[in-house]
Design a protein around this motif. Structure first.
Motif, PDB file in Angstrom:
ATOM      1  N   LEU A 274       0.694  -1.029  -0.073  1.00 14.89           N
ATOM      2  CA  LEU A 274       0.085  -0.077  -0.017  1.00 14.89           C
ATOM      3  C   LEU A 274       1.053   1.356  -0.162  1.00 14.89           C
ATOM      4  CD1 LEU A 274      -2.832  -1.123   2.507  1.00 14.89           C
ATOM      5  CD2 LEU A 274      -2.949  -1.174  -0.012  1.00 14.89           C
ATOM      6  N   ALA A 275       2.158   1.057   0.534  1.00 18.39           N
ATOM      7  CA  ALA A 275       3.038   2.403   0.522  1.00 18.39           C
ATOM      8  C   ALA A 275       3.802   2.268  -0.820  1.00 18.39           C
ATOM      9  CB  ALA A 275       3.926   2.247   1.447  1.00 18.39           C
ATOM     10  N   GLY A 276       3.607   1.358  -1.745  1.00 24.37           N
ATOM     11  CA  GLY A 276       4.469   1.320  -2.882  1.00 24.37           C
ATOM     12  C   GLY A 276       5.754   1.146  -2.704  1.00 24.37           C
ATOM     13  N   ARG A 277       6.142   0.334  -1.822  1.00 17.61           N
ATOM     14  CA  ARG A 277       7.641  -0.118  -1.713  1.00 17.61           C
ATOM     15  C   ARG A 277       8.012  -1.231  -2.164  1.00 17.61           C
ATOM     16  NH1 ARG A 277       6.342   1.763   3.720  1.00 17.61           N
ATOM     17  NH2 ARG A 277       6.479  -0.267   4.475  1.00 17.61           N
ATOM     18  N   GLU A 278       9.492  -1.561  -2.419  1.00 12.10           N
ATOM     19  CA  GLU A 278       9.845  -2.648  -3.030  1.00 12.10           C
ATOM     20  C   GLU A 278       9.688  -3.714  -2.181  1.00 12.10           C
ATOM     21  OE1 GLU A 278      13.857  -1.949  -4.302  1.00 12.10           O
ATOM     22  OE2 GLU A 278      13.429  -0.429  -5.925  1.00 12.10           O
TER      23      GLU A 278
ATOM     24  N   ASP B 236      -0.927  -5.479  -6.571  1.00 10.44           N
ATOM     25  CA  ASP B 236      -2.357  -5.238  -7.104  1.00 10.44           C
ATOM     26  C   ASP B 236      -3.242  -5.720  -6.309  1.00 10.44           C
ATOM     27  OD1 ASP B 236      -0.718  -3.501  -9.059  1.00 10.44           O
ATOM     28  OD2 ASP B 236      -1.011  -4.881 -10.766  1.00 10.44           O
ATOM     29  N   ARG B 237      -3.181  -6.868  -6.154  1.00  6.67           N
ATOM     30  CA  ARG B 237      -4.172  -7.523  -5.311  1.00  6.67           C
ATOM     31  C   ARG B 237      -4.345  -6.940  -3.928  1.00  6.67           C
ATOM     32  NH1 ARG B 237      -4.405 -12.264  -2.105  1.00  6.67           N
ATOM     33  NH2 ARG B 237      -2.284 -12.583  -2.545  1.00  6.67           N
ATOM     34  N   ILE B 238      -3.335  -6.734  -3.269  1.00  3.15           N
ATOM     35  CA  ILE B 238      -3.725  -6.134  -1.893  1.00  3.15           C
ATOM     36  C   ILE B 238      -4.400  -4.767  -2.175  1.00  3.15           C
ATOM     37  CG2 ILE B 238      -2.398  -5.044  -0.059  1.00  3.15           C
ATOM     38  CD1 ILE B 238      -0.202  -7.388  -0.517  1.00  3.15           C
ATOM     39  N   ARG B 239      -3.974  -4.105  -3.146  1.00  2.00           N
ATOM     40  CA  ARG B 239      -4.679  -2.689  -3.304  1.00  2.00           C
ATOM     41  C   ARG B 239      -6.162  -2.677  -3.461  1.00  2.00           C
ATOM     42  NH1 ARG B 239       0.702  -1.152  -5.227  1.00  2.00           N
ATOM     43  NH2 ARG B 239       0.155  -1.874  -7.314  1.00  2.00           N
ATOM     44  N   GLN B 240      -6.190  -3.937  -4.516  1.00  3.57           N
ATOM     45  CA  GLN B 240      -7.691  -3.983  -4.578  1.00  3.57           C
ATOM     46  C   GLN B 240      -8.797  -4.338  -3.471  1.00  3.57           C
ATOM     47  OE1 GLN B 240      -9.369  -3.368  -7.691  1.00  3.57           O
ATOM     48  NE2 GLN B 240     -11.279  -3.760  -6.589  1.00  3.57           N
TER      49      GLN B 240
END
Length: 352
Positions: free
Chosen positions: A36-40, A48-52
């Motif tokens: 969610l933080a966009g980190r590596e 993508d699945r987690i953000r969805q």
């Protein structure tokens, strides 16, 4: 029941948490946080699945959650009842010492024994993105008083924060628990061994679990000697030096037959001694006085104070040590033990 991918969604009354996202995605809390933080460190497909899932749950990241989950915060938030009370000063010193050894900073707040203000301070520390919260000081007899604080601490830990308490039973976090009841029992036994039958208690504020536990110890010792609790005069006042002065005035006025006063902390005992000195009541020839905690100045009072010793500096260190450990399934408990320290403020009961 609402479901997402076959799993139950949080109830509408509950704000979705990062832990809910992680559980629905079947990933660790750290992985959900990184995605969610966009980190590596998380594949594009998993991220993508987690953000969805977060979107479908209606999860909105807390402003401090990323800091907590990454362990980046180096600040410990410490809430005490009263910073100028030597008891809390010595506990704070232990926290600060250990924090310095770990490369951490400490931010101290004072609650004034006001549960509403304590909750406000707790929320303030969390908003300031502290990584650890420590709460020191008595809890409250009414469990409803601490429901909101317990909920805040649960959410804080679910987002990666850590917490521990000193002297609290009901917050659902790791705790260092002073030996309050056994200490009160030892004080009453000591006075009765000296022949005192008319004992009064400067009991501190009603509604505090520390007061209730210490008073329970005094009462149990009296009962074990086959004596009536009607002989035990209990006066409630503020759990402070000023409260001790006021309690002593009331005891002298309403219970003149008293030959010994149990003050349920050393700050109150100092106030009791001040009143007795101003009223020219000799200690211990006419009135014996005991305290509880053994703060650093107790040995330097005139007369020096008989009291129960608690390892206050070590209590602060232990609480922070608990908070630095990985969170356990059940809150951990660490008892302190106690030691009766006999000094010049107690002596044989006078003949009156």
């Amino acid at each position: 029941m609402n479901v997402l991918g076959g799993l139950p969604m949080p109830r509408a009354s509950q704000r979705p948490r990062l832990v809910d996202v992680a559980e629905h995605a079947a990933v660790s809390l750290a992985t959900a946080s990184r995605a969610l933080a966009g980190r590596e460190g998380v594949s594009a497909e998993v991220a993508d699945r987690i953000r969805q899932i977060a979107h479908d749950l209606g999860y909105v990241a807390n402003p401090y959650a990323r800091t907590l989950a990454s362990g980046a915060s180096s600040t410990v938030g410490l809430i005490v009842h009263q910073i100028d009370d030597p008891y809390f000063a010595e506990i704070s010193a232990g926290v600060i010492q250990f924090a310095a050894e770990q490369g951490l900073l400490v931010q101290i707040c004072q609650s004034g024994r006001d549960p509403g203000y304590e909750l406000q301070q707790l929320r303030h520390l969390i908003a300031q993105r502290v990584g650890i919260v420590l709460i020191s000081g008595s809890g409250y007899d009414d469990p409803r008083t601490e429901v909101a604080a317990r909920a805040e601490l649960t959410a804080f830990q679910d987002h990666g924060g850590r917490a521990a308490a000193i002297g609290r039973h009901a917050l659902g976090i790791d705790a260092v628990l002073p030996d309050n009841e056994a200490g009160g029992h030892a004080l009453a036994q000591h006075l009765m061994d000296l022949g005192h039958r008319r004992i009064a208690v400067a009991a501190g504020s009603a509604g505090l679990t520390t007061v209730a536990d210490r008073l329970a110890g005094v009462s149990s010792a009296v009962r074990e000697r086959g004596r009536s609790l009607d002989d035990l005069a209990v006066v409630h006042s503020d759990f402070t030096r000023g409260g001790g002065r006021a309690a002593a005035e009331q005891i002298l006025s309403e219970h003149p037959e008293t030959t010994a006063i149990v003050a349920l902390n050393d700050a109150m005992a100092m106030g009791v001694l001040s009143t007795l000195r101003s009223r020219r009541v000799p200690v211990p020839a006419r009135m014996s006085v005991v305290g509880f905690d053994d703060v650093s100045v107790a040995a330097d009072l005139a007369p020096s104070l008989t009291t129960i010793r608690l390892p206050m500096t070590e209590m602060g260190r232990t609480a922070l040590g608990l908070a630095l450990k990985p969170r356990s399934t059940r809150p951990r408990r660490r008892p302190t033990g106690h030691l009766l320290v006999v000094r010049d403020s107690t002596g044989p009961a006078p003949r009156i």
